[in-house]
Design an enzyme around this catalytic site. Structure first.
Site, PDB file in Angstrom:
ATOM      1  CB  VAL A  70      -0.870  -0.402   1.521  1.00 24.06           C
ATOM      2  CG1 VAL A  70      -1.716   1.603   1.672  1.00 24.06           C
ATOM      3  CG2 VAL A  70      -2.032  -1.004   1.076  1.00 24.06           C
ATOM      4  CD  GLU A  71       2.616   3.828   3.673  1.00 23.46           C
ATOM      5  OE1 GLU A  71       2.813   4.365   3.006  1.00 23.46           O
ATOM      6  OE2 GLU A  71       2.124   3.966   5.181  1.00 23.46           O
TER       7      GLU A  71
END
Length: 190
Positions: free
Chosen positions: A91-92
């Site tokens: 996600v990051e």
């Protein structure tokens, strides 16, 4: 009597900036290559040794399989599920080692420069240092919020001050939902 600033300190700072630029950007012409200082050579040797100790530098996109050993070690060391680490990295940064957000977060786990410095991460683009720092940080936050992973994730994204004040932005709530959904999916697949 008019004030005249002492420029010797500024001159030293400017000189050091030029030296750093010269070492990191070889296209900048050197004033006099014969006047290389011993400390410059020592700094370069130290950097080389540190980089060798860290292992190979991966630039660009990587994957879980390439980082599995690092993730497994950090998961064990900081008592964080490796599947959560995988979900966070996905996600990051989407596994981009050189990712930089529009707010300045850097590397796989998107560490802000001040957070990276606080965690002892010298090079946030070094995937080993970045993962180690990011996992340590989420572990500290998980401890702070007594095992509440969702609160820890919100604090990782928005900062502990916002979570403590109860002022969690909507973007951070979506961030937590996305990571938790991916985390559960990865756990089911393993």
């Amino acid at each position: 009597m008019p004030y005249t600033p002492n420029l010797t300190g500024i001159e030293r700072v400017l000189s050091r900036i030029y030296e750093i630029q010269r070492m990191t950007q070889p296209e900048i012409p050197q004033q006099d290559p014969m006047k290389s200082r011993f400390t410059d050579a020592l700094d370069q040797a130290t950097r080389r040794n540190n980089n060798l100790a860290r292992g190979p530098r991966i630039s660009g996109k990587t994957s879980y399989s390439e980082m599995q050993d690092v993730i497994d070690k950090c998961a064990y060391k900081y008592n964080i599920d490796k599947e959560l680490i995988q979900a966070m990295i996905q996600v990051e940064s989407g596994w981009q080692t050189d990712a930089v957000s529009n707010k300045g977060a850097q590397g796989l786990m998107q560490l802000m420069p001040k957070t990276a410095a606080m965690l002892g991460v010298d090079d946030p683009f070094d995937p080993v240092q970045n993962i180690e720092g990011g996992v340590r940080y989420i572990s500290d936050l998980t401890d702070k919020y007594r095992g509440d992973i969702e609160k820890a994730l919100a604090a990782y994204n928005a900062g502990p001050t916002r979570v403590d004040s109860g002022n969690i932005p909507d973007v951070s709530r979506r961030y937590v939902r996305n990571i938790m959904a991916l985390y559960h999916k990865i756990r089911q697949e393993s």
